[in-house]
Design a protein around this motif. Sequence first.
Motif, PDB file in Angstrom:
ATOM      1  N   ARG A  40       0.808  -1.218   0.000  1.00 12.86           N
ATOM      2  CA  ARG A  40       0.000   0.000   0.000  1.00 12.86           C
ATOM      3  C   ARG A  40       0.841   1.267   0.000  1.00 12.86           C
ATOM      4  NH1 ARG A  40      -4.313  -0.794   4.826  1.00 12.86           N
ATOM      5  NH2 ARG A  40      -4.090   1.469   4.726  1.00 12.86           N
ATOM      6  N   GLY A  71       2.897   2.667  -2.162  1.00 13.72           N
ATOM      7  CA  GLY A  71       3.151   3.438  -3.370  1.00 13.72           C
ATOM      8  C   GLY A  71       4.609   3.420  -3.780  1.00 13.72           C
ATOM      9  N   ASP A  72       5.418   2.629  -3.089  1.00 16.20           N
ATOM     10  CA  ASP A  72       6.845   2.508  -3.406  1.00 16.20           C
ATOM     11  C   ASP A  72       7.023   1.294  -4.303  1.00 16.20           C
ATOM     12  OD1 ASP A  72       9.628   1.875  -3.344  1.00 16.20           O
ATOM     13  OD2 ASP A  72       9.865   2.958  -1.451  1.00 16.20           O
ATOM     14  N   ARG A  73       7.225   1.529  -5.599  1.00 13.74           N
ATOM     15  CA  ARG A  73       7.277   0.434  -6.567  1.00 13.74           C
ATOM     16  C   ARG A  73       8.363  -0.575  -6.235  1.00 13.74           C
ATOM     17  NH1 ARG A  73       7.895   2.573 -12.461  1.00 13.74           N
ATOM     18  NH2 ARG A  73       9.676   3.510 -11.409  1.00 13.74           N
ATOM     19  N   LYS A 109       7.286  -2.709  -3.258  1.00 11.43           N
ATOM     20  CA  LYS A 109       6.210  -3.625  -3.642  1.00 11.43           C
ATOM     21  C   LYS A 109       6.771  -4.832  -4.378  1.00 11.43           C
ATOM     22  CE  LYS A 109       2.539  -1.565  -5.446  1.00 11.43           C
ATOM     23  NZ  LYS A 109       1.763  -0.572  -6.238  1.00 11.43           N
ATOM     24  N   SER A 148      -1.301   4.988  -0.443  1.00  2.43           N
ATOM     25  CA  SER A 148      -0.616   6.010  -1.227  1.00  2.43           C
ATOM     26  C   SER A 148      -0.535   5.605  -2.693  1.00  2.43           C
ATOM     27  CB  SER A 148       0.803   6.224  -0.693  1.00  2.43           C
ATOM     28  OG  SER A 148       0.786   6.566   0.673  1.00  2.43           O
ATOM     29  N   SER A 149      -0.745   6.576  -3.571  1.00  2.00           N
ATOM     30  CA  SER A 149      -0.544   6.317  -4.992  1.00  2.00           C
ATOM     31  C   SER A 149       0.945   6.440  -5.308  1.00  2.00           C
ATOM     32  CB  SER A 149      -1.343   7.302  -5.844  1.00  2.00           C
ATOM     33  OG  SER A 149      -0.963   8.631  -5.534  1.00  2.00           O
ATOM     34  N   GLU A 150       1.365   5.774  -6.371  1.00  2.00           N
ATOM     35  CA  GLU A 150       2.775   5.805  -6.729  1.00  2.00           C
ATOM     36  C   GLU A 150       3.148   7.177  -7.265  1.00  2.00           C
ATOM     37  OE1 GLU A 150       5.538   3.664 -10.070  1.00  2.00           O
ATOM     38  OE2 GLU A 150       4.079   2.420  -8.986  1.00  2.00           O
ATOM     39  N   TYR A 156       6.114   6.505   5.549  1.00  2.00           N
ATOM     40  CA  TYR A 156       4.990   5.975   4.785  1.00  2.00           C
ATOM     41  C   TYR A 156       3.707   6.147   5.595  1.00  2.00           C
ATOM     42  CZ  TYR A 156       8.624   3.774   1.945  1.00  2.00           C
ATOM     43  OH  TYR A 156       9.715   3.538   1.153  1.00  2.00           O
ATOM     44  N   ASP A 163       4.231  13.244  -3.608  1.00  2.00           N
ATOM     45  CA  ASP A 163       3.322  13.585  -4.704  1.00  2.00           C
ATOM     46  C   ASP A 163       3.411  15.059  -5.107  1.00  2.00           C
ATOM     47  OD1 ASP A 163       2.212  14.454  -2.333  1.00  2.00           O
ATOM     48  OD2 ASP A 163       0.153  13.930  -2.871  1.00  2.00           O
TER      49      ASP A 163
END
Length: 225
Positions: A89, A91-93, A96, A130-132, A174, A197
């Motif tokens: 969740r 947003g850290d590619r 993930k 969070s969005s990436e 985060y 962001d």
Amino acid sequence: MRRTTRLFEIIQLLRVARRPLTAETIATQLEVTKRTVYRDIASLQALSVPIHGEAGIGYVMRAGYDLPPLMLSIDEVEALVVALGLVERTGDRGLKAAAASIRAKVTTVLPVAARQPIQGRSLYVSNWGSSEPTAVDLAEVRRAIREERKLALFYGDAQGQETNRIIRPIAVVYYVEVVSIVGWCELRGDFRSFRADRIRACKPTEERFAGEGARLRDLWQARQE
């Protein structure tokens, strides 16, 4: 990559490979030299790992070889499942992808009886978070923190005012809805948090702040308390 991690990765690659893997193929996947792969293979063979190689063909592992089971209690396995779900969740590619890799590795080495929480989908974490961020690579930020390397930011605040900043990054926080990068801002001469962001551009510089990271984190944490 640590040597122990690399040895584990080599075993994993060979266990799932459907055909012999050359040293060059392994080196490319692990981002190391062929000489390093040769040394690591020799070390594994010395530890009686059944890896066989033939010049011009590559390396194979004897079928049926398995790693020793990972001894975790069922509560520890469930804690890991929830923790990995929460990582997804952030947003850290990069994190993930690492979480997915950990899940696969743990599933492989857990005793069959302990795999239910991971394979049975009995625990869920909502995917709302969070969005990436689009203008900053959080993996690059985490690397800059580890290497104590300054970052150049082009940042827009809540009022839309944009500024160029040079920061000494010390932490990534985060939150549920947003990720923040904490650093010593040279423009303001103080600690600042920068929402990922709202970062318009971010790149590491050649300038380091070697030896200052731990001290800066201590000062920042003392202020939080």
